[in-house]
Design an enzyme around this catalytic site. Structure first.
Site, PDB file in Angstrom:
ATOM      1  N   ARG A 281     -52.221  32.466  38.071  1.00  0.00           N
ATOM      2  CA  ARG A 281     -50.846  32.406  37.587  1.00  0.00           C
ATOM      3  C   ARG A 281     -49.807  32.904  38.594  1.00  0.00           C
ATOM      4  O   ARG A 281     -48.788  32.251  38.819  1.00  0.00           O
ATOM      5  CB  ARG A 281     -50.754  33.263  36.311  1.00  0.00           C
ATOM      6  CG  ARG A 281     -49.396  33.301  35.654  1.00  0.00           C
ATOM      7  CD  ARG A 281     -49.336  34.407  34.573  1.00  0.00           C
ATOM      8  NE  ARG A 281     -50.552  34.432  33.787  1.00  0.00           N
ATOM      9  CZ  ARG A 281     -50.742  33.737  32.676  1.00  0.00           C
ATOM     10  NH1 ARG A 281     -49.781  33.005  32.183  1.00  0.00           N
ATOM     11  NH2 ARG A 281     -51.897  33.815  32.044  1.00  0.00           N
ATOM     12  N   CYS A 348     -45.321  15.526  16.904  1.00  0.00           N
ATOM     13  CA  CYS A 348     -45.352  15.631  15.446  1.00  0.00           C
ATOM     14  C   CYS A 348     -46.092  16.876  15.006  1.00  0.00           C
ATOM     15  O   CYS A 348     -47.221  16.818  14.529  1.00  0.00           O
ATOM     16  CB  CYS A 348     -45.985  14.387  14.856  1.00  0.00           C
ATOM     17  SG  CYS A 348     -44.955  12.969  15.151  1.00  0.00           S
TER      18      CYS A 348
END
Ligand SMILES: *Cc1c(COP(=O)(O)O)cnc(C)c1O
Length: 419
Positions: A281, A348
């Site tokens: 990261r 959705c």
């Protein structure tokens, strides 16, 4: 107007479309250079491994190779990427809690240098796979020292019931696994590995890890005559997602780690010869941006929504573990924040929210919204949910841009489907 790596956000969006992942290549290079210079000492041989799961593609691997990094992979897929990028496989470390026999055989055939062994079954498998190998593989055992780093609980890995590694509390199994590796032909057992968490802000967590691992190496030698010369401390160094995050500069973290290692090693009379870290990261996160186009704004009784043309399919982290991000509207950076918005994606799922709450100048359809610090675990965790196309990834540095991963097309999307 904001530029990334010397090219304006507007130009990037115009040329490559949105949503778009953009990496500031100058920033990536700076991070790689910082790690490489800071993690050096005369007291040990040192190694910095890039944890490629954070963002793996051939261009990134080549960059990492340029700076002399070792590489972490967790699957045959990440290994193939490394191999095709031309990374020296002897500098690859193969991690994972459930490597398949096929993956291990593939690693052997690629000439992977080191396997980080997770459990006893895997050690037995390695023994088999390497029986007739023409060369030796190095092995580290992943151990669980039982340290919880202070970060979000879903991304803590070193609690006692973690699925990773063998706990210090299961010493019998731990020693038996090392014995298997020591007795296997063509396997050279070097030492232990641990990874205590992610997005860790506290140097003290690493100091505790170091104290425990070094002391355990001493204990294994004293009690069982097991020689350990390598300790791999894992990754997990924090980055700045929002202004609430204040990560310790990488240089300071590296210095603190090395000085703690030296101190602990004195107690062992210099037993440990090699120390490694595995940042993922912290190398790629802050160099990465995602550019979205705002399609619609919607007001509900309690919220002002901004709808963007991507969402949880290109960045699952907010939905997965409530990760927080900062963003700005291109061209309105100097304007005062006026409206409290919720930034939502187009998938959705009610949970498809990228930013729960952010104050921005008044937004309009067509504005470019740029999310910051999306370089880690964004593309690598992207999905095809709702059959959204994977965005392109662009490297932008010194005023020049290049596509490193093309935008998906409908043809790619359906390429595996039988007619
Ligand atoms: C994920 C992981 C890393 C990298 O962690 P970051 O938080 O991205 O620095 C390093 N080592 C191991 C074993 C990991 O699982």
């Amino acid at each position: 107007m904001t530029t990334i790596g010397g090219t304006s956000v507007q130009q990037l969006a115009k040329e490559y479309g949105t949503p778009l992942y953009v990496y500031d290549e100058d920033h990536l290079r700076m991070m790689l250079d910082t790690y490489q210079k800071a993690f050096q000492t005369s007291a040990f041989e040192t190694g910095v491994l890039y944890a490629s799961k954070a963002f793996s593609c051939k261009a990134m691997i080549r960059l990492v190779q340029e700076y002399g990094f070792y590489l972490d992979v967790v699957s045959a897929g990440e290994l193939v990427t490394a191999k095709q990028a031309g990374h020296d496989c002897s500098k690859v470390f193969f991690h994972g809690n459930n490597k398949t026999p096929e993956e291990l055989a593939f690693a052997r055939d690629c000439g992977v240098g080191t396997i980080v062994v997770d459990n006893q079954t895997e050690a037995e498998r390695i023994k088999e796979v390497y029986q007739d190998s023409p060369y030796k593989v190095h092995a580290l055992l992943r151990v669980n020292p039982g340290i919880e780093a202070h970060t979000h609980k879903y991304i803590v890995t070193a609690h006692v019931d973690s699925k990773f590694g063998i706990s210090f509390l299961n010493e019998e199994e731990l020693v038996a696994t090392i014995r298997v590796l020591q007795e296997a032909d063509n396997v050279c057992f070097d030492g232990i590995h641990a990874h205590i968490g992610s997005q860790i802000f506290d140097k003290q967590a690493f100091r505790e890890e170091i104290a425990k691992l070094f002391a355990y190496a001493g204990h294994l030698k004293e009690t069982y005559g097991i020689e350990i010369n390598t300790i791999n401390l894992g990754g997990g160094f924090a980055v700045r997602y929002t202004n609430a995050d204040a990560p310790i500069p990488i240089k300071d973290v590296c210095e603190a780690i090395l000085s703690a290692c030296e101190e602990e090693n004195q107690k062992l009379n210099g037993q440990i010869k090699r120390v490694c870290i595995e940042p993922g990261r912290s190398i790629v996160a802050e160099a990465g941006y995602t550019i979205y186009t705002i399609g619609t704004l919607k007001k509900t009784p309690n919220r002002n929504y901004i709808f963007v043309d991507g969402g949880m399919a290109d960045n699952i982290r907010p939905a997965l573990y409530q990760a927080e991000y900062d963003a700005f509207l291109d061209g309105k950076e100097t304007m005062k924040g006026e409206v409290e918005y919720t930034v939502a994606g187009k998938c959705c799922e009610s949970g498809d929210i990228l930013i729960q709450k952010i104050t921005l100048p008044k937004a309009e359809p067509g504005d470019l919204l740029v999310m910051k610090t999306t370089g880690a675990y964004g593309y690598s965790m992207a999905s095809h949910y709702n059959k959204l196309l994977l965005p392109a990834v662009v490297f932008s540095g010194s005023g020049k841009t290049r596509t490193v991963i093309r935008r998906e097309t409908y043809e790619h999307l359906l390429s595996l489907e039988e007619d």
